[in-house]
Scaffold this active site. Sequence first.
Site, PDB file in Angstrom:
ATOM      1  NE  ARG A  33      22.828  76.226 -49.781  1.00  0.00           N
ATOM      2  CZ  ARG A  33      23.644  75.834 -50.759  1.00  0.00           C
ATOM      3  NH1 ARG A  33      24.805  75.260 -50.463  1.00  0.00           N
ATOM      4  NH2 ARG A  33      23.316  76.018 -52.023  1.00  0.00           N
ATOM      5  CB  ILE A  59      19.399  74.334 -53.685  1.00  0.00           C
ATOM      6  CG1 ILE A  59      19.451  75.185 -52.402  1.00  0.00           C
ATOM      7  CG2 ILE A  59      20.656  73.520 -53.865  1.00  0.00           C
ATOM      8  CD1 ILE A  59      19.589  74.358 -51.121  1.00  0.00           C
ATOM      9  CB  SER A  60      19.603  80.035 -54.965  1.00  0.00           C
ATOM     10  OG  SER A  60      18.594  80.143 -55.938  1.00  0.00           O
ATOM     11  CB  SER A  61      24.773  80.653 -54.566  1.00  0.00           C
ATOM     12  OG  SER A  61      25.613  81.356 -53.681  1.00  0.00           O
TER      13      SER A  61
END
Length: 210
Positions: A33, A59-61
């Site tokens: 990530r 950027i999503s969790s």
Amino acid sequence: MVKELQRRKMVEQIQRKFPLDPRVEKAFLSVDREAFVPPGFRHLAYTLDALPLQEQQWISSPLTVAKMTQHLELDGVDKVLEIGCGSGYQAAILSKIVRRVFTIERIEPLLREARERFRALGMQNIFTRYDDGQRGWKDFAPYERILFSATAEKVPQVLFDQLADGGILLAPVDEGGLQILTRYYKRGDSITSEAIEPCLFVPVLDGTQR
């Protein structure tokens, strides 16, 4: 080695909140990530936080990405269309589970950076397009799964047209000011839906942006 331990710890945090099936867990353990996070936020790459990108995007969790991935029910799926590439992290996770991922992004600088990440990481089964994702990507339709990564009041009919018979489309939908993650099923000419849970995504916008 340090990054592997950090990924393992992140996955353990996700598992405490949302049990992962083995293929999804393996995908999260195999994608770095940190490579998808802006340099100033890399110390937070393995937390469960959503993090800011350029152009007022996010950027999503990892927890959200895990839920979206698993709710697509990807067992045996060959081809997925993603609307809203963003940083590319969601597409990267999908690419570890399905054979081909087609992803569309309306903001050119975001897509350019995502393409560079895919290339650097050797992810050759992700295909990208600069366009308004609400139009879909007709050339490679139908898709067994479609993931809509922005909140809309209504999913465009053209996306249902590009969904394969027996396919699933997953989208956050605005219901009276509340965003609800909704899963749609296509059976012949019939579309049925089920509400999964409240969620939070950026709103869908029309057109492209350079």
